[in-house]
Motif scaffolding. Structure first.
Motif, PDB file in Angstrom:
ATOM      1  N   PRO A 220       0.817  -1.209   0.000  1.00 54.04           N
ATOM      2  CA  PRO A 220       0.000   0.000   0.000  1.00 54.04           C
ATOM      3  C   PRO A 220       0.851   1.259   0.000  1.00 54.04           C
ATOM      4  N   GLY A 221       0.564   2.168  -0.933  1.00 56.95           N
ATOM      5  CA  GLY A 221       1.260   3.438  -0.978  1.00 56.95           C
ATOM      6  C   GLY A 221       2.627   3.401  -1.619  1.00 56.95           C
ATOM      7  N   SER A 222       3.031   2.278  -2.220  1.00 52.23           N
ATOM      8  CA  SER A 222       4.359   2.179  -2.824  1.00 52.23           C
ATOM      9  C   SER A 222       4.250   1.478  -4.169  1.00 52.23           C
ATOM     10  N   SER A 223       4.989   1.981  -5.164  1.00 52.85           N
ATOM     11  CA  SER A 223       4.953   1.383  -6.495  1.00 52.85           C
ATOM     12  C   SER A 223       6.093   0.408  -6.732  1.00 52.85           C
ATOM     13  N   ASP A 224       7.074   0.331  -5.832  1.00 52.86           N
ATOM     14  CA  ASP A 224       8.250  -0.502  -6.084  1.00 52.86           C
ATOM     15  C   ASP A 224       8.497  -1.544  -5.002  1.00 52.86           C
ATOM     16  N   ARG A 225       7.571  -1.737  -4.093  1.00 51.97           N
ATOM     17  CA  ARG A 225       7.735  -2.723  -3.044  1.00 51.97           C
ATOM     18  C   ARG A 225       6.575  -3.715  -3.058  1.00 51.97           C
ATOM     19  N   ARG A 226       6.844  -4.919  -2.560  1.00 49.05           N
ATOM     20  CA  ARG A 226       5.825  -5.962  -2.511  1.00 49.05           C
ATOM     21  C   ARG A 226       5.849  -6.611  -1.142  1.00 49.05           C
ATOM     22  N   ASP A 227       4.675  -7.087  -0.718  1.00 49.19           N
ATOM     23  CA  ASP A 227       4.552  -7.848   0.523  1.00 49.19           C
ATOM     24  C   ASP A 227       4.444  -9.322   0.170  1.00 49.19           C
ATOM     25  N   MET A 228       5.428 -10.095   0.574  1.00 42.08           N
ATOM     26  CA  MET A 228       5.406 -11.538   0.391  1.00 42.08           C
ATOM     27  C   MET A 228       4.701 -12.120   1.610  1.00 42.08           C
TER      28      MET A 228
END
Length: 262
Positions: A220-228
């Motif tokens: 949420p709120g980020s275009s370059d990070r992911r939650d695994m």
């Protein structure tokens, strides 16, 4: 924010669209209604925590801990066949309120549940959000079915782990399902959803009957990070999950050393 507390992108286009799911459950419609509208029942298949003020103009609050939490207003309350909730927006430039409609239909002693979340803007920045909602309902409705058909009235234990990484989706997924990661776990599932590089979900052979979800989701709120994200839930005896949580946490940290737990 959405019904689960996540902050969506700003809407830039016109018009709306929806995301839906459907499941048939071998349970009377009254039992399914209770599972959708009573706090303790919700906690046995959907959120980790819930509070309900029943009836029209009441509210349903749900939390998945971490930063995912939120309250929906009840717009329609027609037991045991129809429930409509809405998350109202309060920020400037936000999209119109989203609505989630639950329709329950009796069918020969069984119940068909149809869920539709509507109000998503049509511009491309919401594509991932809509797709994530479809995948989410697929998993949650499968959990509802499993709970009511096999574990009705039984509390559950959940292991819920997330590690935030700055990786392209394909690389994040490759690592997650590698031999050093959770490839063996994914390979052993009786899958009810298979959508790489986004999600794999199914029923585990060990511990028997556990529901497992492995997913890669935009932060949420980020275009370059992911939650695994790793999720495993088990009704009744919870002892096996303590060892699984320790092992899975260590493996998640090893496979994504540059990430951080959230």
């Amino acid at each position: 924010m959405s019904d689960d507390g996540r902050t969506p992108p700003r809407a830039t286009g016109e018009g709306t669209r929806s995301a839906s799911g459907e499941v048939e459950i071998d349970a009377p419609v009254e039992r399914v209604w209770r599972a959708l509208t009573e706090a303790r029942e919700l906690e046995r298949w959907f959120p980790l925590e819930a509070r309900v003020s029943p009836g029209k103009d009441g509210s349903i609050w749900m939390s998945w801990k971490n930063e995912y939490a939120g309250e929906s207003r009840i717009l329609e309350w027609d037991p045991p066949h129809r429930l409509v909730t809405s998350w109202g927006w309060h920020e400037e430039d936000a999209a119109p309120a989203q609505r989630t409609e639950y329709v329950l239909e009796e069918r020969g002693g069984r119940t068909v549940v149809r869920v539709t979340t509507s109000g998503f803007p049509t511009d491309a920045s919401w594509d991932g959000w809509v797709e994530g909602t479809v995948r989410g309902w697929r998993f949650e409705l499968a959990s509802l079915k499993r709970y009511l058909e096999r574990h009705e009235g039984t509390d559950r234990t959940v292991v819920y782990l997330r590690r935030r990484v700055a990786l392209p989706p394909e690389e994040a997924w490759r690592r997650l399902l590698s031999a050093d990661g959770f490839g063996e776990v994914a390979g052993s599932l009786e899958r009810f959803d298979d959508a790489p590089p986004l999600q794999v979900a199914g029923i585990a052979r060990e511990p028997a009957g556990a529901v497992v979800r492995l997913s890669s989701e935009p932060t949420p709120g980020s275009s370059d990070r992911r939650d695994m994200t790793l999720w495993i839930q088990l009704w009744g005896e919870a002892a096996p999950l303590a060892g699984i949580e320790r092992a899975w946490r260590a493996r998640l940290e090893r496979v994504f050393p540059e990430g951080q737990m959230v």
